[in-house]
Scaffold this motif. Structure first.
Motif, PDB file in Angstrom:
ATOM      1  N   ARG A  16     -60.387 123.578   8.671  1.00 47.36           N
ATOM      2  CA  ARG A  16     -59.539 122.688   9.466  1.00 47.36           C
ATOM      3  C   ARG A  16     -58.687 123.456  10.471  1.00 47.36           C
ATOM      4  NH1 ARG A  16     -54.339 121.023   9.535  1.00 47.36           N
ATOM      5  NH2 ARG A  16     -53.917 118.894  10.196  1.00 47.36           N
ATOM      6  N   ASP A  17     -58.052 124.536  10.037  1.00 46.95           N
ATOM      7  CA  ASP A  17     -57.176 125.309  10.922  1.00 46.95           C
ATOM      8  C   ASP A  17     -57.933 125.837  12.140  1.00 46.95           C
ATOM      9  OD1 ASP A  17     -55.160 124.803   9.131  1.00 46.95           O
ATOM     10  OD2 ASP A  17     -54.964 126.867   8.428  1.00 46.95           O
ATOM     11  N   THR A  18     -59.109 126.380  11.912  1.00 44.82           N
ATOM     12  CA  THR A  18     -59.924 126.914  13.013  1.00 44.82           C
ATOM     13  C   THR A  18     -60.347 125.792  13.947  1.00 44.82           C
ATOM     14  OG1 THR A  18     -60.723 128.665  11.548  1.00 44.82           O
ATOM     15  CG2 THR A  18     -61.980 128.270  13.572  1.00 44.82           C
ATOM     16  N   GLN A  30     -57.359 124.757  16.116  1.00 46.26           N
ATOM     17  CA  GLN A  30     -57.042 125.751  17.144  1.00 46.26           C
ATOM     18  C   GLN A  30     -58.093 125.762  18.249  1.00 46.26           C
ATOM     19  OE1 GLN A  30     -56.420 129.068  14.462  1.00 46.26           O
ATOM     20  NE2 GLN A  30     -54.215 128.989  14.833  1.00 46.26           N
ATOM     21  N   THR A  86     -48.188 126.979  20.086  1.00 46.74           N
ATOM     22  CA  THR A  86     -48.500 125.795  19.281  1.00 46.74           C
ATOM     23  C   THR A  86     -48.075 124.504  19.982  1.00 46.74           C
ATOM     24  OG1 THR A  86     -48.267 127.086  17.249  1.00 46.74           O
ATOM     25  CG2 THR A  86     -48.191 124.700  17.032  1.00 46.74           C
ATOM     26  N   THR A 107     -51.693 123.749  12.164  1.00 45.86           N
ATOM     27  CA  THR A 107     -52.426 124.379  11.071  1.00 45.86           C
ATOM     28  C   THR A 107     -51.477 124.432   9.874  1.00 45.86           C
ATOM     29  OG1 THR A 107     -51.691 126.620  11.602  1.00 45.86           O
ATOM     30  CG2 THR A 107     -53.717 125.832  12.700  1.00 45.86           C
ATOM     31  N   LEU A 108     -51.978 124.797   8.722  1.00 49.83           N
ATOM     32  CA  LEU A 108     -51.118 124.869   7.538  1.00 49.83           C
ATOM     33  C   LEU A 108     -50.028 125.934   7.703  1.00 49.83           C
ATOM     34  CD1 LEU A 108     -53.785 124.419   4.724  1.00 49.83           C
ATOM     35  CD2 LEU A 108     -52.259 122.697   5.731  1.00 49.83           C
ATOM     36  N   ASP A 109     -50.385 127.079   8.294  1.00 50.23           N
ATOM     37  CA  ASP A 109     -49.389 128.129   8.529  1.00 50.23           C
ATOM     38  C   ASP A 109     -48.345 127.677   9.551  1.00 50.23           C
ATOM     39  OD1 ASP A 109     -50.569 129.848   6.719  1.00 50.23           O
ATOM     40  OD2 ASP A 109     -51.709 130.942   8.249  1.00 50.23           O
ATOM     41  N   GLU A 110     -48.791 127.003  10.594  1.00 50.01           N
ATOM     42  CA  GLU A 110     -47.854 126.502  11.599  1.00 50.01           C
ATOM     43  C   GLU A 110     -46.916 125.467  10.990  1.00 50.01           C
ATOM     44  OE1 GLU A 110     -50.753 127.002  15.507  1.00 50.01           O
ATOM     45  OE2 GLU A 110     -50.698 125.085  14.423  1.00 50.01           O
TER      46      GLU A 110
END
Length: 128
Positions: free
Chosen positions: A3-5, A8, A31, A93-96
């Motif tokens: 999902r993250d990729t 982005q 972002t 993304t999860l990190d964001e």
């Protein structure tokens, strides 16, 4: 591809003259700005529908008053503001998202400021 990729890869690439110095500036440029650009057409349509549901007052205002209307309604109508925030944060993304939660107050201010600027700069599109 996770999902993250995928998220982005959807974002437009924006080039800035000056490199971001802080983590929050980097988040804003890497972002928030690309997501706002990606979601631009949807954000315009959502705002236009919002104005139509309020008896179309926006469309009768002068350009100067339209700028004020955009700012005030996004900042003061909490239900609408949170709806717009969801359109944007849904592309994190999860990190964001984790970074956003750690600096939520400041990053929300930046997000809303950028969103208002984007809508105000496209005033002509909103009045079509």
């Amino acid at each position: 591809m996770n999902r993250d990729t995928q998220l982005q890869n959807l974002r437009p690439i924006l080039i800035f003259e000056k490199q971001a110095e802080t983590t929050l500036e980097k988040f804003q440029n890497d972002t928030l700005r690309p997501i706002l650009k990606l979601q631009n057409d949807l954000l315009i349509q959502v705002f236009t529908k919002y104005c139509q549901q309020r008896k179309g007052l926006f469309f009768k205002l002068s350009d100067k008053d339209k700028l004020i209307y955009i700012d005030q309604n996004i900042r003061k109508d909490m239900k609408f503001k949170h709806y717009l925030e969801g359109i944007i944060t849904g592309h994190f993304t999860l990190d964001e998202y984790q970074l956003f939660l750690n600096h939520e107050e400041e990053l929300t201010k930046r997000m809303i400021h950028l969103l208002i600027q984007r809508l105000q700069s496209q005033l002509l599109l909103l009045t079509m």
